[in-house]
Design an enzyme around this catalytic site. Structure first.
Site, short mmCIF file in Angstrom:
data_model
loop_
_atom_site.label_atom_id
_atom_site.label_comp_id
_atom_site.label_asym_id
_atom_site.label_seq_id
_atom_site.Cartn_x
_atom_site.Cartn_y
_atom_site.Cartn_z
N LYS A 114 29.71 23.55 33.01
CA LYS A 114 30.52 22.35 33.22
C LYS A 114 31.27 22.44 34.54
O LYS A 114 31.42 23.52 35.11
CB LYS A 114 31.57 22.21 32.09
CG LYS A 114 31.00 22.00 30.69
CD LYS A 114 30.49 20.60 30.47
CE LYS A 114 29.98 20.42 29.04
NZ LYS A 114 28.84 21.32 28.75
N SER A 120 24.43 17.07 29.42
CA SER A 120 25.85 16.83 29.71
C SER A 120 26.17 16.96 31.20
O SER A 120 27.23 16.54 31.63
CB SER A 120 26.72 17.82 28.91
OG SER A 120 26.54 19.12 29.39
#
Lengths: 194, 194
Positions: free
Chosen positions: A154, A116
Site C-alpha cells: 500500500k 487494491s
DNA sequence: AAATTTTTCGAACATTTGTTCTAATTTATG
DNA sequence: CATAAATTAGAACAAATGTTCGAAAAATTT
C-alpha cells in the site's frame, strides 16, 4: 559447425552450467582437438575477434565478452503460513532475477493479490520487489505485515496527524496504522507476466 | 568482519568483476592470510555450510551457490536511430535479466515512452519484454514498428474488419494498421522501477 | 590458570595448466 | 597440379594451483 564457434559455445555452456571456465585441455577433449596448441590457436583467434577474454598465464580465466553479467536471485514470497517468519522457506514460491548492482541481502519479492493498488499500476498477480533496508516514508509504496500473517502492499501517508495505509483504488478504504501493522520495506520494482 | 564472510565476499567480487574464480593464494593475499592452508580451512567451512561449491583438485573452480547462473540478459532498446535496424547495438540502452526457461534468441526489451497504455498498467518508462517469435493476435499487447523509425506498444484488435493499434487511454486515438506498420512481436512481460 | 577449540602458518608435493616451438596434415587458392 | 594458407599434432617447459601434514599461535571455554 565451425570449430571456433563450437569452442565458444562449449565455453559458454561450461561457464553457465558449472560456474567456471574450462581449461585448454578440457576444451580440446570437448571439441575433438588432440593438441592443446590447436585449442590455443582458436582461442587466440576468438580473442582477436573480441568474442573472448582471458588473462595471460592464468588457468580457467576465460570469460565471454558478450554475456558476462551475473544476476542474483531474490526469493518470491507467496501466502504466509501463520506464525512462520515472512522469509521462511515454506513461504517461498519462486525466484526472480535482479541485476548485481542492485542486489542486497535484504531484497525479497511478493506476489500481489487483488486490485487494491490498480491505480498505481500494480495489478493482481504482479510481483513487487521489496527492500527491507529502506523504511517506507510518506508517499512511498511499501510492504506491510498485518498481524504477522498477512503481507500487503500500500501507499503510506499521514492524514491529519495519523498514519494510514492507502490503497490506490477508490473501492478500498484507508487503513489506519496500529500496533499490529509492521512496515517491512519499500517497494522498489515490479514484474508482470502478460 | 568475520574472516569467512570476508572470503566469501571477495570471491563474489572477483567472479563478478573478472568473470572467473580466484585461486586459493589470491584469496589469501586479499584477506591477509599468509598460508594457503588457512584459506583452505575457511573454504572447507564455507562448503560445509553450503554457501560455496568447488570441484576437488580443480583450479579456480569456486562458485557461489546463491548465485543463480540460469539468468540470461536481454537487450533493452531505447530510441531507435533513423534507418538503423531495431536491434542495432547503437539503440541498446541496457540489459534486463530473464530466467533461462523463458529465454530465446528473439527476446528483447523496449523502454515505453508516454502514457498511452496506462489503463493496461503500462506506465511511462516501464520496460516491456517482447518476443519476436510470437506474432501479436487480436486482443494481445504487441510491439509495432511505424515507418521503421518508431517502436510503439499497443493493443491489436479488429474493428469492423479493419486492424487497429489501440491505446489503453481514452485520450489517444486508435491507429489503423497500414503498410508502414510492422508487427515486431508480442509483449510477454513488464518491469518497472518504483 | 589450565584445557580445549579455533585459527593460522610454513613447507613440501603432485597435478593441472598455459605457453611455445617445430613439424605434419588438411584445406583453400591460383 | 602446385603453392600457399589454415589447421592440427606432439612434446617439452615453467608457472600456477589445490592439497596435505604437523606445529604454532590465538581465542574461547572450563
Amino acid at each position: 559447425m565451425n570449430k571456433q564457434t563450437e569452442i565458444l559455445e562449449y565455453i559458454n555452456k561450461k561457464i553457465s552450467s558449472e560456474g567456471y571456465s574450462p581449461s585448454v585441455r578440457e576444451i580440446g577433449k570437448a571439441v575433438n582437438l588432440k593438441s592443446t596448441s590447436s585449442v590455443q590457436y582458436h582461442l587466440d583467434n576468438l580473442i582477436k575477434k573480441g568474442l573472448l577474454s582471458k588473462k595471460a598465464n592464468l588457468s580457467r580465466s576465460l570469460s565471454n565478452n558478450k554475456r558476462n553479467k551475473t544476476f542474483l536471485s531474490v526469493p518470491i514470497i507467496g501466502e504466509i503460513s501463520a506464525g512462520s517468519p515472512l522469509l521462511a522457506e515454506e513461504n517461498k514460491i519462486g525466484e526472480i532475477p535482479v541485476v548485481e548492482e542492485r542486489y542486497n541481502k535484504d531484497l525479497f519479492a511478493l506476489k500481489v493479490k487483488g486490485d487494491s493498488m490498480i491505480d498505481a499500476g500494480i495489478y493482481d498477480d504482479d510481483i513487487v520487489v521489496v527492500d527491507k533496508n529502506i523504511e517506507p516514508k510518506n508517499g512511498d509504496i511499501g510492504a506491510f505485515m498485518i498481524n504477522d500473517t498477512e503481507a500487503t502492499v500500500k501507499y503510506l501517508d499521514t492524514i491529519s496527524g495519523k498514519k494510514y495505509l492507502i490503497p490506490a483504488n477508490k473501492n478500498y478504504e484507508n487503513f489506519e496504522v496500529n500496533e499490529n501493522t509492521q512496515p517491512v520495506g519499500k517497494v522498489v520494482s515490479l514484474f508482470r507476466d502478460i
